[in-house]
Every structure is written in C-alpha cells, then in structure tokens.
Design an enzyme around this catalytic site. Structure first.
Site, PDB file in Angstrom:
ATOM      1  CG  ASP A  82      10.898   3.609  -1.481  1.00 39.57           C
ATOM      2  OD1 ASP A  82      11.693   2.692  -1.789  1.00 39.57           O
ATOM      3  OD2 ASP A  82      10.695   3.966  -0.298  1.00 39.57           O
ATOM      4  CG  HIS A 121      15.647  -2.759  -8.379  1.00 39.86           C
ATOM      5  ND1 HIS A 121      15.101  -1.777  -7.590  1.00 39.86           N
ATOM      6  CD2 HIS A 121      16.522  -3.435  -7.588  1.00 39.86           C
ATOM      7  CE1 HIS A 121      15.632  -1.852  -6.371  1.00 39.86           C
ATOM      8  NE2 HIS A 121      16.486  -2.850  -6.340  1.00 39.86           N
ATOM      9  CG  LEU A 177       9.186  14.948 -19.902  1.00 39.98           C
ATOM     10  CD1 LEU A 177       8.400  15.803 -18.911  1.00 39.98           C
ATOM     11  CD2 LEU A 177       8.724  13.502 -19.802  1.00 39.98           C
TER      12      LEU A 177
END
Ligand code: IPE
Ligand code: IPE
Ligand code: MG
Length: 237
Positions: A16, A33, A127
């Site tokens: 955020d 973004h 991962l």
C-alpha cells in the site's frame, strides 16, 4: 527462543501507498504503481535469501475496480507488462508464480499472460510467489462455501465432514501454509479484506514506508520484528 533466528515460512504483504508516493512527487498515481515493481523484486530476493518459502502479495482487490477507469486500465497494462518482463528472471531464480482471487473478471489478455507465467515457472522450488488479483477474503470464502455446498448437494459430502481443513481446501490458497507474518506498508493498520481466514494467527507489522520505497532492508527489519514476537496460539507459555 532458540539461538537461530525464527524465520516465517510464509510472508504476506499488503503493498500500500503507491498513490501517495506519486502524489508526494506531483506525479500521476499510475507512476506510483509502476514504481511498485522494484520492491516486488527486492522482496522476492530477500525472501529467498532468508529461506522464506512463500510470499503472497496483495496486488488488486475486488474493491479496487471502483477506482477511476484510467487508474484501473493503467494497472491492467502494468500487470501484463510486468508479467511478461519479469517471468524469465523469476524462472531463473526458481520462483514459482501463482495467483489467488477470481481472475475470470480480467481480460483474456491479462488471463493469458498470467496463465503463461504460471506455466513457465511451475517448476520453481525456491519460492512460491502468489499474486492476489481481484482478490478479497469475503469473495474467496463465499466461492469456497459455494463449492462445498455444491458437493454436499451432490451427495459427495456430509455436513459433518465439513471441518476447518475442508474449508481451507476449498479456498484459493489450498495447499499453501497460513501466513506467519502479514506486512502492510504506508502506516495503515487494517487488513482490507486480505487473507482473513488464513491470517487468524499471523503476526501483523505496519511499517510507515510507502510501498515504492520498500527495500530488502525493510524486509529484513520486518523479519527481525517477527523473530522478537512471542507467538502463543492461545496457549500459556
Ligand atoms: C496500493 O497503493 C496499490 C493498489 C491498491 C492497487 P494505493 O494505490 O492504494 O496507494 P494509496 O493508498 O492511495 O497511497
Ligand atoms: C488494499 O489497499 C489493496 C491492495 C493493496 C491491493 P487499498 O488501498 O485498496 O485499501 P484501503 O482502501 O486503504 O482499505
Ligand atoms: Mg491504498
């Protein structure tokens, strides 16, 4: 606590602060973004370095469709571009990409790029990087209940067989361990409909840093904080 530092198996991040980061610089929100891609790379690198097996990133909520069309369109374009651009590198690093959320609402183009990234990285064993896209917990739980109800109606499942494990298996996160640590950047202290079932006993960490400024060092700090926490799971220790 033992001498060796306790490492979470699964870290989930609510990324955020992109819009505020851009506004502080007099730039457009979409630029915030775009600036949020490097911190994704940094978090994946740090997760691998620490031996964290699962990293889940909240990238787009079901509520985010309510943002101005220009911002939503820019985000969709960014998903396509970054998936195309980042996949080869992720593949090299042994990162397996997967998604949670209802991706059927995305355009065919976005869905095709995501499916290709999942396919190309399926063998990654360092991962598991899960992107939460068109995700919200209430939507996920609702869809899970629908699946379970359909099986019950078909006579495949008795109501007594519906236990916590059965609910977990019907969620998008099936097969993935629950998050041990949830980080939300930008100083907001809320979960905004993210992993509400799965994060029941997660440790929460709310650093002030805006997502585009999140670095490997910030990730290290979050893990230091996690190692200091005393997880009791309702027991007496
Ligand atoms: C998070 O950053 C990214 C998405 C929700 C897609 P925001 O865009 O929410 O940034 P702020 O909260 O407005 O600063
Ligand atoms: C949560 O952030 C969703 C993502 C990070 C993708 P928001 O910025 O949309 O959440 P609220 O509106 O502040 O709760
Ligand atoms: Mg926000």
């Amino acid at each position: 606590m033992s001498d060796s530092k306790r490492i979470p198996q699964h870290v989930a991040i609510i990324m955020d602060g992109n819009g505020r980061w851009a506004e502080l610089r007099g730039r457009q929100r979409y630029e915030g973004h775009a600036a949020g891609i490097e911190p994704i790379r940094a978090s994946a690198r740090a997760a691998i370095r620490h031996g964290v097996g699962y990293l889940t990133l909240y990238a787009f909520s079901t509520e985010n469709w309510g943002r101005p069309a220009q911002e939503v369109d820019a985000l969709m374009e960014l998903f396509c571009q970054s998936v195309i651009h980042e996949t080869p590198d992720m593949q090299r690093q042994g990162i397996r990409i997967r998604t949670i959320g209802d991706c059927s609402r995305f355009s065919d183009k976005v869905q095709a790029h995501l499916a290709q990234a999942e396919e190309l990285t399926a063998g990654g064993d360092k991962l598991t990087l899960t992107l939460a896209l068109n995700y919200s917990s209430r939507d996920e739980i609702t869809r899970a209940v629908r699946k379970i109800a359909a099986r019950a109606a078909a006579g495949e499942l008795a109501p007594e067989q519906i236990d916590e494990a059965a609910v977990s298996r019907a969620l998008d996160t099936a097969g993935c361990p629950d998050p041990d640590l949830v980080i939300r950047t930008s100083g907001e202290c809320r979960l905004s409909n993210f992993l509400l079932w799965q994060a029941s006993y997660a440790e929460l960490w709310f650093p002030q840093v805006l997502w585009p400024d999140f670095t490997e060092e910030e990730f290290d700090r979050a893990l230091d904080e996690y190692a200091r926490r005393d997880r009791r799971f309702g027991l007496v220790k």
